[in-house]
Design an enzyme around this catalytic site. Structure first.
Site, mmCIF file in Angstrom:
data_model
loop_
_atom_site.group_PDB
_atom_site.id
_atom_site.type_symbol
_atom_site.label_atom_id
_atom_site.label_comp_id
_atom_site.label_asym_id
_atom_site.label_seq_id
_atom_site.Cartn_x
_atom_site.Cartn_y
_atom_site.Cartn_z
ATOM 1 C CG ASP A 1 -33.930 46.568 72.246
ATOM 2 O OD1 ASP A 1 -34.369 46.059 71.187
ATOM 3 O OD2 ASP A 1 -33.646 47.778 72.345
ATOM 4 N N GLY A 2 -32.174 44.051 71.172
ATOM 5 C CA GLY A 2 -30.879 43.947 70.502
ATOM 6 C C GLY A 2 -30.654 42.667 69.707
ATOM 7 N NE ARG B 1 -29.925 47.496 68.477
ATOM 8 C CZ ARG B 1 -30.201 48.053 69.653
ATOM 9 N NH1 ARG B 1 -29.350 48.894 70.201
ATOM 10 N NH2 ARG B 1 -31.330 47.771 70.282
ATOM 11 C CD1 TRP B 2 -25.452 39.162 70.170
ATOM 12 C CD2 TRP B 2 -26.547 37.862 68.712
ATOM 13 N NE1 TRP B 2 -24.982 37.885 70.316
ATOM 14 C CE2 TRP B 2 -25.641 37.063 69.442
ATOM 15 C CE3 TRP B 2 -27.340 37.259 67.745
ATOM 16 C CZ2 TRP B 2 -25.509 35.693 69.223
ATOM 17 C CZ3 TRP B 2 -27.210 35.892 67.518
ATOM 18 C CH2 TRP B 2 -26.297 35.122 68.258
ATOM 19 C CG HIS C 1 -35.945 38.110 65.956
ATOM 20 N ND1 HIS C 1 -35.772 39.091 66.898
ATOM 21 C CD2 HIS C 1 -36.245 38.748 64.800
ATOM 22 C CE1 HIS C 1 -35.949 40.284 66.325
ATOM 23 N NE2 HIS C 1 -36.234 40.098 65.052
ATOM 24 C CB SER D 1 -44.089 46.414 71.357
ATOM 25 O OG SER D 1 -43.706 46.902 70.089
ATOM 26 C CG LEU E 1 -40.512 32.186 87.772
ATOM 27 C CD1 LEU E 1 -39.011 32.391 87.899
ATOM 28 C CD2 LEU E 1 -40.870 32.157 86.296
ATOM 29 N NE ARG F 1 -34.822 49.071 75.326
ATOM 30 C CZ ARG F 1 -35.811 49.569 74.608
ATOM 31 N NH1 ARG F 1 -36.766 50.243 75.201
ATOM 32 N NH2 ARG F 1 -35.851 49.413 73.297
HETATM 33 C C1 IPE Z 1 -39.221 47.016 72.623
HETATM 34 O O1 IPE Z 1 -38.166 46.889 71.743
HETATM 35 C C2 IPE Z 1 -40.230 45.942 72.357
HETATM 36 C C3 IPE Z 1 -39.802 44.591 72.692
HETATM 37 C C4 IPE Z 1 -38.707 44.277 73.302
HETATM 38 C C5 IPE Z 1 -40.741 43.565 72.323
HETATM 39 P P1 IPE Z 1 -38.115 47.683 70.368
HETATM 40 O O2 IPE Z 1 -36.811 47.394 69.768
HETATM 41 O O3 IPE Z 1 -39.313 47.387 69.564
HETATM 42 O O4 IPE Z 1 -38.231 49.183 70.880
HETATM 43 P P2 IPE Z 1 -37.769 50.542 70.238
HETATM 44 O O5 IPE Z 1 -38.373 50.632 68.885
HETATM 45 O O6 IPE Z 1 -36.280 50.472 70.175
HETATM 46 O O7 IPE Z 1 -38.225 51.589 71.193
HETATM 47 C C1 IPE Z 2 -35.714 42.575 70.424
HETATM 48 O O1 IPE Z 2 -34.724 42.765 69.470
HETATM 49 C C2 IPE Z 2 -36.843 41.690 69.946
HETATM 50 C C3 IPE Z 2 -38.053 42.410 69.554
HETATM 51 C C4 IPE Z 2 -38.284 43.684 69.735
HETATM 52 C C5 IPE Z 2 -39.085 41.637 68.907
HETATM 53 P P1 IPE Z 2 -34.878 43.796 68.284
HETATM 54 O O2 IPE Z 2 -35.516 43.099 67.130
HETATM 55 O O3 IPE Z 2 -35.548 45.020 68.721
HETATM 56 O O4 IPE Z 2 -33.370 44.083 67.910
HETATM 57 P P2 IPE Z 2 -32.730 45.491 67.594
HETATM 58 O O5 IPE Z 2 -33.108 46.396 68.730
HETATM 59 O O6 IPE Z 2 -33.281 45.933 66.290
HETATM 60 O O7 IPE Z 2 -31.268 45.205 67.552
HETATM 61 MG MG MG Z 3 -34.974 46.837 69.424
#
Ligand code: IPE
Ligand code: IPE
Ligand code: MG
Length: 240
Positions: A15-16, A19-20, A32, A60, A126, A183
């Protein structure tokens, strides 16, 4: 000093990315792209550290609600990732699997998934699993349908359905439950990831955004895991 325990199965909610990228004044999709590179690197590190199963949450069932341009960019990155993974996986003896509901994916991605799984199925190193259009509630719903069909066909008696029947009907039926779930980027929720499978998993959260998560961060997570006393509802020898 006691030897460091390496978790057999590590699952990651990466995640992130957005924002990164934003913090760098860049578009979310740049995050991404860098996130995909981080996955490639961590797979190699996990293998070297002796992790046997690595599962990453890439897209997701709820991520379709993102702006159409971001969904399209994510799908493009995933397709390229799947295609380029064949060669690297063969070189490193990695078996690749994809979990999630596939019929909603484009024909090109479905083909890339099949090609990758097929090409790597006999690799003995793996097991790398990518969750794409994955949602745990959707997975459990599909598993219930499979079990219900067996009951309907008279193969199975409703009263004798076991946890194992449910477990084997999940997309993850081929692998053990995660030992460690990581996470990144600060949020502390499961976001519909592996709800059944995480029953006794140790959770590790870090503020590091996914594109910055590297081997050093993975080692930190493993160190934290080594300071946990795992219990599965019972007591250990000597604790009685
Ligand atoms: C969870 O991240 C799904 C994936 C990492 C693919 P999200 O960024 O979509 O989740 P929420 O919306 O913060 O819960
Ligand atoms: C995780 O990063 C990748 C996916 C959920 C596809 P995010 O796209 O959720 O990035 P943030 O959480 O908005 O920073
Ligand atoms: Mg996210």
């Amino acid at each position: 000093m006691e030897e460091r325990k390496i978790p057999q199965h590590v699952a990651i909610i990466l995640d992130g990315n957005g924002r990164w990228a934003k913090a760098k004044g860049m578009p979310r999709n740049y995050g991404h792209m860098q996130g995909a590179k981080a996955v490639e690197n961590i797979l190699f590190d996990a293998d070297e550290l002796g992790i046997k199963y690595l599962t990453v949450y890439a897209f997701s069932t709820e991520n379709w609600n993102r702006p159409q341009a971001e969904v399209a960019a994510l799908m493009k990155i995933l397709e390229q990732y799947l295609k380029s993974s064949i060669k690297k996986s063969m070189k490193n003896n990695v078996r690749c699997r994809v979990i999630g509901e596939r019929s909603k994916l484009s024909p090109a991605i479905q083909a890339a998934v099949n090609d990758l799984e097929e090409a790597t199925k006999n690799n003995t190193g793996l097991t790398f699993t990518i969750a794409i259009n994955y949602g745990s509630r959707d997975e459990i719903t599909r598993a219930v349908r499979k079990v219900a069909k067996r009951v309907q066909n008279g193969e199975l008696d409703a009263d004798s359905i076991t946890e194992e029947d449910i477990n084997n009907s999940l997309d993850t039926g081929f692998m053990p439950d995660p030992d460690l779930m990581i996470r990144t980027c600060g949020e502390q929720r499961v976001s519909n990831f592996l709800l059944w499978q995480l029953a006794y998993t140790e959770f590790y959260y870090t503020d590091i955004a996914w594109p910055d998560f590297d081997r050093n961060e993975l080692e930190k997570a493993i160190d934290a895991y080594n300071h946990r006393t795992r219990r599965f509802g019972g007591l250990k020898k000597g604790e009685e």
